[in-house]
Motif scaffolding. Structure first.
Motif, PDB file in Angstrom:
ATOM      1  N   LEU A   1       2.359  27.331  21.954  1.00 16.16           N
ATOM      2  CA  LEU A   1       1.331  26.671  22.216  1.00 16.16           C
ATOM      3  C   LEU A   1       0.116  27.094  21.539  1.00 16.16           C
ATOM      4  N   VAL A   2      -0.570  26.488  20.484  1.00 12.31           N
ATOM      5  CA  VAL A   2      -1.852  27.041  19.733  1.00 12.31           C
ATOM      6  C   VAL A   2      -2.769  25.819  19.927  1.00 12.31           C
ATOM      7  N   ILE A   3      -4.019  26.280  20.721  1.00 19.51           N
ATOM      8  CA  ILE A   3      -4.897  25.113  20.769  1.00 19.51           C
ATOM      9  C   ILE A   3      -6.184  25.725  20.102  1.00 19.51           C
ATOM     10  N   GLY A   4      -6.784  24.832  19.186  1.00 13.45           N
ATOM     11  CA  GLY A   4      -7.994  25.444  18.328  1.00 13.45           C
ATOM     12  C   GLY A   4      -8.407  24.375  17.405  1.00 13.45           C
ATOM     13  N   ASN A   5      -9.327  24.906  16.565  1.00 12.95           N
ATOM     14  CA  ASN A   5      -9.887  23.997  15.437  1.00 12.95           C
ATOM     15  C   ASN A   5      -9.105  24.329  14.178  1.00 12.95           C
ATOM     16  N   CYS A   6      -8.290  23.171  13.839  1.00 12.67           N
ATOM     17  CA  CYS A   6      -7.590  23.678  12.569  1.00 12.67           C
ATOM     18  C   CYS A   6      -7.477  22.439  11.770  1.00 12.67           C
ATOM     19  N   TRP A   7      -6.724  22.774  10.763  1.00 17.30           N
ATOM     20  CA  TRP A   7      -6.683  21.758   9.473  1.00 17.30           C
ATOM     21  C   TRP A   7      -5.196  21.802   9.113  1.00 17.30           C
ATOM     22  N   VAL A   8      -4.855  20.619   8.446  1.00 20.73           N
ATOM     23  CA  VAL A   8      -3.301  20.689   8.053  1.00 20.73           C
ATOM     24  C   VAL A   8      -2.929  20.141   6.822  1.00 20.73           C
ATOM     25  N   HIS A   9      -2.209  20.486   6.002  1.00 23.20           N
ATOM     26  CA  HIS A   9      -1.588  20.288   4.732  1.00 23.20           C
ATOM     27  C   HIS A   9      -0.161  19.645   4.901  1.00 23.20           C
ATOM     28  N   TYR A  10       0.236  18.703   4.415  1.00 20.34           N
ATOM     29  CA  TYR A  10       1.460  18.309   4.344  1.00 20.34           C
ATOM     30  C   TYR A  10       2.229  17.943   2.841  1.00 20.34           C
ATOM     31  N   ARG A  11       3.020  18.419   2.284  1.00 23.30           N
ATOM     32  CA  ARG A  11       3.599  18.255   1.160  1.00 23.30           C
ATOM     33  C   ARG A  11       5.174  17.966   1.356  1.00 23.30           C
ATOM     34  N   GLY A  12       5.533  16.724   0.879  1.00 19.70           N
ATOM     35  CA  GLY A  12       6.961  16.553   0.845  1.00 19.70           C
ATOM     36  C   GLY A  12       7.318  15.339   0.298  1.00 19.70           C
ATOM     37  N   ARG A  13       7.752  14.370   1.091  1.00 24.22           N
ATOM     38  CA  ARG A  13       8.358  12.954   0.536  1.00 24.22           C
ATOM     39  C   ARG A  13       6.984  12.350  -0.084  1.00 24.22           C
ATOM     40  N   ALA A  14       5.977  12.545   0.849  1.00 25.32           N
ATOM     41  CA  ALA A  14       4.529  12.271   0.317  1.00 25.32           C
ATOM     42  C   ALA A  14       3.659  13.328   0.750  1.00 25.32           C
ATOM     43  N   SER A  15       2.350  13.280   0.660  1.00 19.26           N
ATOM     44  CA  SER A  15       1.553  14.370   0.825  1.00 19.26           C
ATOM     45  C   SER A  15       0.529  13.806   1.856  1.00 19.26           C
ATOM     46  N   SER A  16      -0.098  14.597   2.749  1.00 18.72           N
ATOM     47  CA  SER A  16      -1.254  14.297   3.352  1.00 18.72           C
ATOM     48  C   SER A  16      -2.127  15.601   4.032  1.00 18.72           C
ATOM     49  N   LYS A  17      -3.299  14.965   4.105  1.00 22.19           N
ATOM     50  CA  LYS A  17      -4.260  16.065   4.496  1.00 22.19           C
ATOM     51  C   LYS A  17      -5.031  15.924   5.774  1.00 22.19           C
ATOM     52  N   LEU A  18      -5.253  16.667   6.817  1.00 17.90           N
ATOM     53  CA  LEU A  18      -5.869  16.472   8.097  1.00 17.90           C
ATOM     54  C   LEU A  18      -6.971  17.349   8.032  1.00 17.90           C
TER      55      LEU A  18
ATOM     56  N   HIS B   1       0.851  -1.257   0.073  1.00 19.00           N
ATOM     57  CA  HIS B   1       0.179   0.113  -0.077  1.00 19.00           C
ATOM     58  C   HIS B   1       0.728   1.176  -0.006  1.00 19.00           C
ATOM     59  N   PRO B   2       0.511   2.071  -0.605  1.00 21.34           N
ATOM     60  CA  PRO B   2       1.362   3.581  -0.974  1.00 21.34           C
ATOM     61  C   PRO B   2       1.391   4.020   0.511  1.00 21.34           C
ATOM     62  N   LYS B   3       0.362   4.110   1.291  1.00 18.92           N
ATOM     63  CA  LYS B   3       0.372   4.466   2.559  1.00 18.92           C
ATOM     64  C   LYS B   3       1.512   4.041   3.582  1.00 18.92           C
ATOM     65  N   LYS B   4       1.801   2.585   3.381  1.00 13.24           N
ATOM     66  CA  LYS B   4       2.892   2.048   4.041  1.00 13.24           C
ATOM     67  C   LYS B   4       4.236   2.530   3.545  1.00 13.24           C
ATOM     68  N   CYS B   5       4.453   2.727   2.392  1.00  9.47           N
ATOM     69  CA  CYS B   5       5.550   3.530   1.603  1.00  9.47           C
ATOM     70  C   CYS B   5       5.888   4.877   2.250  1.00  9.47           C
ATOM     71  N   ALA B   6       4.836   5.610   2.231  1.00 11.11           N
ATOM     72  CA  ALA B   6       4.948   6.954   2.863  1.00 11.11           C
ATOM     73  C   ALA B   6       5.471   6.882   4.323  1.00 11.11           C
ATOM     74  N   GLY B   7       5.030   5.720   5.421  1.00 13.98           N
ATOM     75  CA  GLY B   7       5.314   5.875   6.371  1.00 13.98           C
ATOM     76  C   GLY B   7       6.763   5.447   6.633  1.00 13.98           C
ATOM     77  N   ILE B   8       7.377   4.578   5.751  1.00 10.10           N
ATOM     78  CA  ILE B   8       8.607   4.073   5.681  1.00 10.10           C
ATOM     79  C   ILE B   8       9.606   5.176   5.128  1.00 10.10           C
ATOM     80  N   LEU B   9       9.150   5.982   4.397  1.00 10.88           N
ATOM     81  CA  LEU B   9       9.892   7.290   3.912  1.00 10.88           C
ATOM     82  C   LEU B   9       9.931   8.184   4.842  1.00 10.88           C
ATOM     83  N   LYS B  10       9.157   8.362   5.745  1.00 10.55           N
ATOM     84  CA  LYS B  10       9.065   9.584   6.632  1.00 10.55           C
ATOM     85  C   LYS B  10       9.927   9.129   7.817  1.00 10.55           C
ATOM     86  N   ARG B  11       9.647   7.733   8.270  1.00 11.96           N
ATOM     87  CA  ARG B  11      10.298   6.976   9.392  1.00 11.96           C
ATOM     88  C   ARG B  11      12.124   7.163   8.963  1.00 11.96           C
TER      89      ARG B  11
END
Lengths: 260, 260
Positions: B33-50, A238-248
């Motif tokens: 410290l910032v506590i509140g309602n947030c969303w997060v975008h990551y872009r790098g080796r892979a990418s993610s959205k929270l 799964h690509p998700k597993k690969c992303a985890g490995i890269l980050k780690r």
């Protein structure tokens, strides 16, 4: 602190007030922040001592615990979810014990001066999605070739072979050449035929066994029989597993100090 | 927030106030410290959205960043030390970008509702000390035999051999038997002689080469010559490293989800 509030803060409480607030918040399974001067003892697989200093303690709803210093991306001490907490006042010190049974380990945090205690009811149903490209999957395989199979050794990648480029090219544990074709989504017959073309192209040039392995999160219905006919293998990844490995792999490089 | 205060807190600020406070605290290299309602975008080796939810953001003095949810011992998003931060107000949203160059990656955190912003000057010179026993070192070697040498394969431990128990017993990459003697402190001649007795005891029973390896953080002056005379090897290994390996091995088991 009022138990009904979703966000309660005590600023510069005395130790006794802080003990009461932490006890209450633990019993209500809130997320808790304690900021102040503390020291920490850990006893478990190994043992550690952290001398006094100002830090941030986080206790989460799931019973995990983190102690963060003002520097370092990792916590200096931590416990995974599922801890039992004991909070007490002793010699005018706030003691928080986070205990696990299996394996037996305990973190004890002692605060003698407290800037803040905060008890939070965080509302958080936001989904976390992680994306990795086929290139990310390729990098992960080069880092951890056993993702393809035990004993696989990559020799090159993006190798030019008519009719295109082979994703990863290597040898298996028995010395056979291996061509790896990577798909980040469900692989269909088209992917299998593409892999077969690469395998044939290389077979025509070397006098050794050439295997083809299709790497993808899964395969479409009916694809298994084409793989069998063409004597090609499939490895679920799964690509998700690969992303985890890269980050780690990147994180590991940063771990010059060993925590806890 | 007053810049001179070691501990400044803004409760329920509006977004504009929060932007100002975070900008100021970042420029002063405070822990934030910032506590509140947030969303997060990551872009790098892979990418993610929270997707949106209430979380705790920590920015440290060294330029690391952590986003913690109310559950899970690991941060859902993070950046290691050395980030460059850009803070801005856009469409009444507080945007914090944490950017790294090598590898190129960025985490963007967006807050639309803020419970608290806190800027801290944490005074923390407390030393962290970690202890591991000889038994801990033995466990770490069984988990990662390459700590002794590449290709080492343990077969047993606490093996009874007159005159005592061998710490770890195995074979090297060439098929020789290997006896490993572990010391958690500087090893002296006594440790070498103990190892030699085990090697001799096993040699007398098998008709294969038997090697002895002394594992310790270091050896005392003059011990090298005794090792050479008795044809025994030394491998430097610090108990602290073993403690880190043990802790990590346990942590890995918990990593069912891959972050960021």
């Amino acid at each position: 602190m009022a138990s009904s509030k979703p966000f309660a803060v005590l600023l510069s409480p005395d130790v006794k007030e802080a003990v009461k607030a932490v006890k209450e918040a633990v019993s209500q399974r809130k997320t808790i922040l304690v900021i102040g001067n503390c020291w920490v003892h850990y006893r478990g697989r190994a043992s550690s001592k952290l001398k006094p200093g100002e830090r941030i303690l986080i206790i989460k709803e799931d019973g995990s615990l983190l102690v963060h210093r003002s520097v370092g991306y990792e916590p200096v001490n931590w416990q995974p979810p599922g801890c039992i907490f004991h909070t007490q006042l002793k010699n005018n010190v706030l003691e928080i014990h986070a205990v696990r049974q299996k394996p037996a380990e305990s973190v004890k945090v002692f605060f003698d001066k407290i800037h803040m205690v905060s008890a939070l009811s965080l509302v958080d149903a936001g989904e976390f999605s992680l994306y990795a490209s086929e290139e990310d999957m390729q990098k992960a395989i080069l880092l951890e070739p056993s993702l393809v199979e035990e004993g696989f050794t990559p020799m090159s990648y993006e190798k030019k072979v008519e009719p295109g480029f082979v994703d990863v090219y290597g040898v298996d544990k028995d010395g056979n050449f291996v061509v790896v074709e990577i798909k980040r989504k469900t692989a269909g017959n088209e992917a299998v035929l593409q892999l077969a073309r690469y395998v044939d192209a290389i077979k025509s040039r070397v006098n050794r066994e050439v295997r083809g392995i299709l790497v993808a999160p899964n395969i479409a219905k009916g694809v298994q029989s084409l793989l069998a006919t063409l004597e090609l293998d499939f490895k679920a990844l799964h690509p998700k597993k690969c992303a985890g490995i890269l980050k780690r792999s990147e994180t590991r490089k940063l771990e010059t100090f060993f925590e806890k």
